[in-house]
Design a protein around this motif. Sequence first.
Motif, short mmCIF file in Angstrom:
data_model
loop_
_atom_site.label_atom_id
_atom_site.label_comp_id
_atom_site.label_asym_id
_atom_site.label_seq_id
_atom_site.Cartn_x
_atom_site.Cartn_y
_atom_site.Cartn_z
N PRO A 12 0.80 -1.23 0.00
CA PRO A 12 0.00 0.00 0.00
C PRO A 12 0.83 1.27 0.00
O PRO A 12 0.51 2.22 -0.71
N ALA A 13 1.93 1.31 0.77
CA ALA A 13 2.73 2.53 0.86
C ALA A 13 3.35 2.88 -0.49
O ALA A 13 3.26 4.02 -0.96
N GLY A 14 4.01 1.91 -1.13
CA GLY A 14 4.68 2.17 -2.39
C GLY A 14 3.72 2.55 -3.49
O GLY A 14 3.97 3.48 -4.27
N LEU A 15 2.61 1.84 -3.59
CA LEU A 15 1.63 2.14 -4.64
C LEU A 15 0.98 3.51 -4.42
O LEU A 15 0.77 4.27 -5.39
N TYR A 16 0.67 3.82 -3.17
CA TYR A 16 0.00 5.10 -2.92
C TYR A 16 0.95 6.27 -3.16
O TYR A 16 0.54 7.31 -3.68
N GLU A 34 7.80 -5.11 -7.55
CA GLU A 34 7.26 -6.03 -6.55
C GLU A 34 7.86 -7.42 -6.78
O GLU A 34 7.76 -7.95 -7.88
N ARG A 35 8.48 -7.98 -5.75
CA ARG A 35 9.18 -9.25 -5.92
C ARG A 35 8.24 -10.43 -6.11
O ARG A 35 8.60 -11.43 -6.73
N ASP A 36 7.00 -10.35 -5.58
CA ASP A 36 6.07 -11.48 -5.67
C ASP A 36 5.24 -11.41 -6.96
O ASP A 36 5.13 -10.36 -7.59
N PRO A 37 4.62 -12.54 -7.33
CA PRO A 37 3.76 -12.53 -8.52
C PRO A 37 2.52 -11.65 -8.29
O PRO A 37 2.11 -11.43 -7.14
N GLU A 38 1.94 -11.19 -9.35
CA GLU A 38 0.72 -10.40 -9.24
C GLU A 38 -0.38 -11.24 -8.60
O GLU A 38 -0.57 -12.41 -8.93
N GLY A 39 -1.11 -10.64 -7.67
CA GLY A 39 -2.22 -11.33 -7.03
C GLY A 39 -1.86 -12.09 -5.77
O GLY A 39 -2.75 -12.61 -5.09
N SER A 40 -0.59 -12.19 -5.46
CA SER A 40 -0.19 -12.89 -4.24
C SER A 40 0.15 -11.86 -3.18
O SER A 40 0.79 -10.84 -3.46
N THR A 41 -0.30 -12.08 -1.95
CA THR A 41 0.00 -11.17 -0.86
C THR A 41 -0.16 -11.92 0.45
O THR A 41 -0.86 -12.94 0.53
N TYR A 42 0.50 -11.44 1.49
CA TYR A 42 0.33 -12.03 2.80
C TYR A 42 -0.85 -11.35 3.49
O TYR A 42 -1.36 -10.33 3.05
N GLY A 43 -1.26 -11.93 4.59
CA GLY A 43 -2.31 -11.30 5.38
C GLY A 43 -3.71 -11.58 4.85
O GLY A 43 -3.89 -12.25 3.82
N TRP A 44 -4.68 -11.07 5.54
CA TRP A 44 -6.08 -11.24 5.19
C TRP A 44 -6.71 -9.87 4.96
O TRP A 44 -6.62 -9.31 3.89
N GLY A 45 -7.33 -9.33 5.99
CA GLY A 45 -7.89 -8.00 5.86
C GLY A 45 -7.11 -7.00 6.70
O GLY A 45 -6.39 -7.37 7.63
N VAL A 46 -7.22 -5.72 6.36
CA VAL A 46 -6.61 -4.67 7.14
C VAL A 46 -7.71 -3.73 7.64
O VAL A 46 -8.80 -3.67 7.06
N THR A 47 -7.41 -3.03 8.72
CA THR A 47 -8.38 -2.11 9.31
C THR A 47 -7.94 -0.67 9.09
O THR A 47 -6.76 -0.38 8.95
N TYR A 48 -8.90 0.22 9.10
CA TYR A 48 -8.62 1.65 9.12
C TYR A 48 -9.84 2.35 9.69
O TYR A 48 -10.89 1.73 9.93
N ILE A 96 -10.92 -3.96 4.93
CA ILE A 96 -10.85 -4.28 3.51
C ILE A 96 -9.79 -5.35 3.32
O ILE A 96 -8.77 -5.36 4.02
N GLY A 97 -10.03 -6.27 2.41
CA GLY A 97 -9.05 -7.30 2.14
C GLY A 97 -7.76 -6.70 1.62
O GLY A 97 -7.79 -5.79 0.78
N ARG A 98 -6.63 -7.18 2.13
CA ARG A 98 -5.35 -6.64 1.65
C ARG A 98 -5.21 -6.87 0.14
O ARG A 98 -4.73 -5.99 -0.59
N HIS A 99 -5.63 -8.02 -0.34
CA HIS A 99 -5.57 -8.32 -1.77
C HIS A 99 -6.38 -7.30 -2.55
O HIS A 99 -5.94 -6.77 -3.59
N ARG A 100 -7.61 -7.00 -2.05
CA ARG A 100 -8.47 -6.04 -2.73
C ARG A 100 -7.85 -4.64 -2.72
O ARG A 100 -7.86 -3.92 -3.73
N LEU A 101 -7.30 -4.24 -1.59
CA LEU A 101 -6.68 -2.93 -1.48
C LEU A 101 -5.54 -2.77 -2.48
O LEU A 101 -5.43 -1.75 -3.17
N LEU A 102 -4.70 -3.79 -2.59
CA LEU A 102 -3.58 -3.72 -3.53
C LEU A 102 -4.07 -3.69 -4.97
O LEU A 102 -3.50 -2.97 -5.82
N ASP A 103 -5.11 -4.44 -5.27
CA ASP A 103 -5.69 -4.40 -6.63
C ASP A 103 -6.17 -3.00 -6.98
O ASP A 103 -5.93 -2.49 -8.08
N LEU A 104 -6.87 -2.36 -6.03
CA LEU A 104 -7.43 -1.03 -6.28
C LEU A 104 -6.32 0.01 -6.46
O LEU A 104 -6.36 0.83 -7.39
N LEU A 105 -5.33 -0.02 -5.59
CA LEU A 105 -4.24 0.94 -5.68
C LEU A 105 -3.40 0.68 -6.93
O LEU A 105 -2.95 1.63 -7.60
#
Length: 396
Positions: A12-16, A34-48, A96-105
């Motif tokens: 999120p930090a780098g993309l934003y 990004e060192r990982d493949p597209e669509g792969s991420t750790y974690g589940w959801g994040v809060t704000y 929001i799901g971390r995967h979803r957040l990264l997709d949007l950003l």
Amino acid sequence: MRVKVVCVGGGPAGLYLAILLKRQDPSHEITVHERDPEGSTYGWGVTYWRHLLDRLRAHDPASAHEIEAHSVRWNEGVAHVRELSTRHHSDEGFGIGRHRLLDLLGARARALGVRVEFRSELTEPPLGADLVVAADGVHSALRTGRSGHFGTRITTGRNHYIWLGTTKVFDAFTFAFTETAHGWIWAYGYGYSGDHSTCVVECAPETFTGLGLDRADEGESLALLEKLFADVLDGHPLIARSGASWQNFRTLTNHTWHHGNLVLLGDAAHTTHYSVGAGTTLALEDAMCLAGALRTHAGLPEALTEYGRRRRAELVAVQSAARYSAQWYENLPRYIHLPPHRMFALLGQRHSPLLPHVPPQLYYGLDKAAGQLEPLRRLKRWLGPRAARALHARHR
């Protein structure tokens, strides 16, 4: 002036940051690696929380709209202690799901002309870039190779925790405390989509080994945890992502945040204990601050110096709160035998630097009185920041 920016890390930090810099000047050449493949991420959801959403709207309304549209929200917290439970109104929170957040950003960044490269790992600053951003997380290779310059300091927490998901959708931010023959074990749960929630489980070292979690494989661990938290899971399973493991939280700080044209962002610069739910918020606020400093300062050294100085100052209070929050859970027996509504009230006060030094029942009474008497409210507000600054000075 056209600037070439290389951002290492597609979180999120780098993309934003890439989004904000492109909005400031579309001529900037910005690449996110990004060192990982597209669509792969750790974690589940994040809060704000609402205040972050307001800031996102001010900086980039388009991405803020998409993030809010794909988030779930709650305004209550519930605590389960043995067979008892209590529910309280809380500030409006979002998941929001971390995967979803990264997709949007990522989509927003690419729409603005940012180049995003996956399976691209950089362990050294590339030549030819005007600015290199280390947004590659707590284990940042770019920072680690220069830890002496940055003044990196890492402290490891006492308790063990594991980050899991579940198909149980919690309707409030949920705390569940279960007593075992080997001590207490507890979970934090919150929804982040219409069909999944995050569930973080934590316990003390003696409980971890007493329950055999240090020796259990993934299937055995999940089965035991599902049994221990059966009342709140309502028959839903716990789910582990590939590579999920029990860990001890690592709090990371750095004395300085830049070295030449290399600057730290997000978890590469700092971490705060997950129990305050601020990691993603702080990373995005780093990006806002860095983009603002680059906009208002003509020279790169001046911009990076101002960014680091300002963010380190802003983080003093939240880092103090995170340390006290972690300590609250490490000293859970001090609070767990209070009546649930009182325990939950002190759970909400776990960030206070005063709480560890005042008997819990007395603190509860004083806090309740402070809510009714303006002089006590002013005294509490005055003491809190001063205790935080004193704690920061001792940890430098």
